[in-house]
Design a protein around this motif. Structure first.
Motif, PDB file in Angstrom:
ATOM      1  N   PRO A 108      -7.144  17.606   0.440  1.00  0.00           N
ATOM      2  CA  PRO A 108      -8.005  16.410   0.386  1.00  0.00           C
ATOM      3  C   PRO A 108      -8.002  15.768  -1.004  1.00  0.00           C
ATOM      4  CG  PRO A 108      -9.091  18.135   1.625  1.00  0.00           C
ATOM      5  CD  PRO A 108      -7.844  18.752   1.045  1.00  0.00           C
ATOM      6  N   GLY A 109      -7.786  14.469  -1.018  1.00  0.00           N
ATOM      7  CA  GLY A 109      -7.755  13.734  -2.266  1.00  0.00           C
ATOM      8  C   GLY A 109      -6.411  13.709  -2.965  1.00  0.00           C
ATOM      9  N   GLN A 110      -5.392  14.368  -2.374  1.00  0.00           N
ATOM     10  CA  GLN A 110      -4.076  14.439  -3.013  1.00  0.00           C
ATOM     11  C   GLN A 110      -3.132  13.325  -2.569  1.00  0.00           C
ATOM     12  OE1 GLN A 110      -3.179  16.439  -5.447  1.00  0.00           O
ATOM     13  NE2 GLN A 110      -5.045  17.675  -5.475  1.00  0.00           N
ATOM     14  N   GLY A 111      -3.562  12.493  -1.643  1.00  0.00           N
ATOM     15  CA  GLY A 111      -2.702  11.410  -1.182  1.00  0.00           C
ATOM     16  C   GLY A 111      -1.559  11.895  -0.319  1.00  0.00           C
ATOM     17  N   ALA A 112      -1.859  12.878   0.539  1.00  0.00           N
ATOM     18  CA  ALA A 112      -0.813  13.463   1.382  1.00  0.00           C
ATOM     19  C   ALA A 112      -1.337  13.689   2.790  1.00  0.00           C
ATOM     20  CB  ALA A 112      -0.321  14.774   0.787  1.00  0.00           C
ATOM     21  N   GLU A 113      -0.405  13.772   3.729  1.00  0.00           N
ATOM     22  CA  GLU A 113      -0.709  14.162   5.102  1.00  0.00           C
ATOM     23  C   GLU A 113       0.231  15.303   5.467  1.00  0.00           C
ATOM     24  OE1 GLU A 113       0.042  10.587   7.310  1.00  0.00           O
ATOM     25  OE2 GLU A 113       2.200  10.970   7.431  1.00  0.00           O
ATOM     26  N   VAL A 114      -0.175  16.112   6.438  1.00  0.00           N
ATOM     27  CA  VAL A 114       0.615  17.307   6.735  1.00  0.00           C
ATOM     28  C   VAL A 114       0.779  17.478   8.238  1.00  0.00           C
ATOM     29  CG1 VAL A 114      -1.428  18.811   6.653  1.00  0.00           C
ATOM     30  CG2 VAL A 114       0.848  19.785   6.268  1.00  0.00           C
ATOM     31  N   VAL A 115       1.963  17.932   8.619  1.00  0.00           N
ATOM     32  CA  VAL A 115       2.270  18.318   9.999  1.00  0.00           C
ATOM     33  C   VAL A 115       2.543  19.810   9.992  1.00  0.00           C
ATOM     34  CG1 VAL A 115       3.886  18.063  11.924  1.00  0.00           C
ATOM     35  CG2 VAL A 115       3.257  16.053  10.554  1.00  0.00           C
ATOM     36  N   MET A 119       0.849  -1.196   0.000  1.00  0.00           N
ATOM     37  CA  MET A 119       0.000   0.000   0.000  1.00  0.00           C
ATOM     38  C   MET A 119       0.879   1.238   0.000  1.00  0.00           C
ATOM     39  SD  MET A 119      -2.983   1.047   2.717  1.00  0.00           S
ATOM     40  CE  MET A 119      -3.875   2.572   2.516  1.00  0.00           C
ATOM     41  N   THR A 120       0.586   2.197  -0.878  1.00  0.00           N
ATOM     42  CA  THR A 120       1.371   3.421  -0.984  1.00  0.00           C
ATOM     43  C   THR A 120       1.150   4.307   0.238  1.00  0.00           C
ATOM     44  OG1 THR A 120       1.154   3.349  -3.376  1.00  0.00           O
ATOM     45  CG2 THR A 120       1.852   5.439  -2.399  1.00  0.00           C
ATOM     46  N   GLN A 121       2.247   4.765   0.807  1.00  0.00           N
ATOM     47  CA  GLN A 121       2.161   5.653   1.958  1.00  0.00           C
ATOM     48  C   GLN A 121       1.831   7.070   1.494  1.00  0.00           C
ATOM     49  OE1 GLN A 121       2.508   4.861   5.330  1.00  0.00           O
ATOM     50  NE2 GLN A 121       2.397   2.780   4.523  1.00  0.00           N
ATOM     51  N   PRO A 122       1.041   7.828   2.272  1.00  0.00           N
ATOM     52  CA  PRO A 122       0.780   9.215   1.904  1.00  0.00           C
ATOM     53  C   PRO A 122       2.087  10.018   1.870  1.00  0.00           C
ATOM     54  CG  PRO A 122      -0.678   8.497   3.686  1.00  0.00           C
ATOM     55  CD  PRO A 122       0.370   7.443   3.516  1.00  0.00           C
ATOM     56  N   VAL A 123       2.167  10.965   0.961  1.00  0.00           N
ATOM     57  CA  VAL A 123       3.289  11.890   0.949  1.00  0.00           C
ATOM     58  C   VAL A 123       3.183  12.756   2.200  1.00  0.00           C
ATOM     59  CG1 VAL A 123       4.345  13.846  -0.248  1.00  0.00           C
ATOM     60  CG2 VAL A 123       3.455  11.915  -1.554  1.00  0.00           C
ATOM     61  N   ARG A 124       4.274  12.839   2.952  1.00  0.00           N
ATOM     62  CA  ARG A 124       4.245  13.574   4.231  1.00  0.00           C
ATOM     63  C   ARG A 124       4.838  14.970   4.038  1.00  0.00           C
ATOM     64  NH1 ARG A 124       6.857  12.556  10.169  1.00  0.00           N
ATOM     65  NH2 ARG A 124       4.949  12.983  11.321  1.00  0.00           N
TER      66      ARG A 124
END
Length: 221
Positions: A22-29, A1-6
């Motif tokens: 949302p929907g871009q396959g990313a997570e943010v800190v 499974m592809t990990q979200p781009v951080r």
């Protein structure tokens, strides 16, 4: 499974990212640049960093970020917001701003953010640091407008984009010329970024149109 781009991002583009991601396959800190620089130095990893121009340059020179991946995203100025229902004060000139800061019962700014560091230096230059700090709430980091929105401070100082990211406050405007500074916020990929990070960064840069930036209190870089 592809990990979200951080993405490790400064707060200045938080409103923009929350709308676009949302929907871009990313997570943010989210954190202030100074705090993220410290965390990255301590080993915090990600795929994309969004920081001040100086922060991106430093991490690229150290080999943490990949040379050639930098994109300048936005230009940001410092502004003021007031608590809901509070009359908007005059900040049209440096002298008007000085009078407003002396007259307000309380205000809030951030210790760690670029805007808070600048503001602390500004009131020193104005010769009113003691008077202002005696009634100031200085938060370690985060959104100063949240304090104003709760009615705990009459004025909030921060990047205009950060003030606009908080519902329930009224934006007075940018601090006047001679009492303001503009910061360039840039992004780059980490040297060990996962595949897809550069493509996401290119999409993000393309999405930062003048119209979208203006809607979040930012200007084109």
């Amino acid at each position: 499974m592809t990990q979200p781009v951080r993405i490790l991002s400064t707060l200045a583009v938080a409103g923009m990212l929350r709308e676009w991601l949302p929907g871009q396959g990313a997570e943010v800190v989210f954190n202030p640049t100074a705090r993220l620089m410290q965390q990255i130095g301590e080993g915090l990893e990600g795929d994309i960093a969004i920081l001040t121009e100086a922060g991106i340059e430093e991490l690229t020179a150290r080999g943490v970020l990949a040379a050639g991946t930098r994109r300048d995203l936005a230009l940001s100025a410092i502004g003021m917001a007031v608590a809901p229902g509070t009359p908007r004060p005059d900040i049209s000139t440096v002298e008007a701003l000085r009078a407003t800061l002396l007259a307000t019962p309380n205000l809030v700014y951030s210790r760690a953010g670029a805007s808070g560091i600048f503001f602390a230096e500004l009131i020193e230059r104005m010769g009113i640091a003691a008077e202002v700090n005696a009634k100031a709430i200085v938060i370690p980091q985060g959104f100063t407008a949240e304090v104003a929105a709760r009615g705990e401070a009459a004025l909030a100082i921060q990047q205009v984009s950060e003030l606009m990211a908080v519902p329930g406050v009224e934006i007075v405007g940018k601090l006047p010329e001679g009492a303001n500074t503009c910061a360039i916020f840039s992004a780059a990929c980490f040297g060990q970024a996962q595949p897809g990070a550069q493509a996401l960064l290119e999409r993000l840069a393309a999405a930062m149109t003048p119209e979208r930036l203006a809607a979040h209190g930012l200007d084109p870089a």
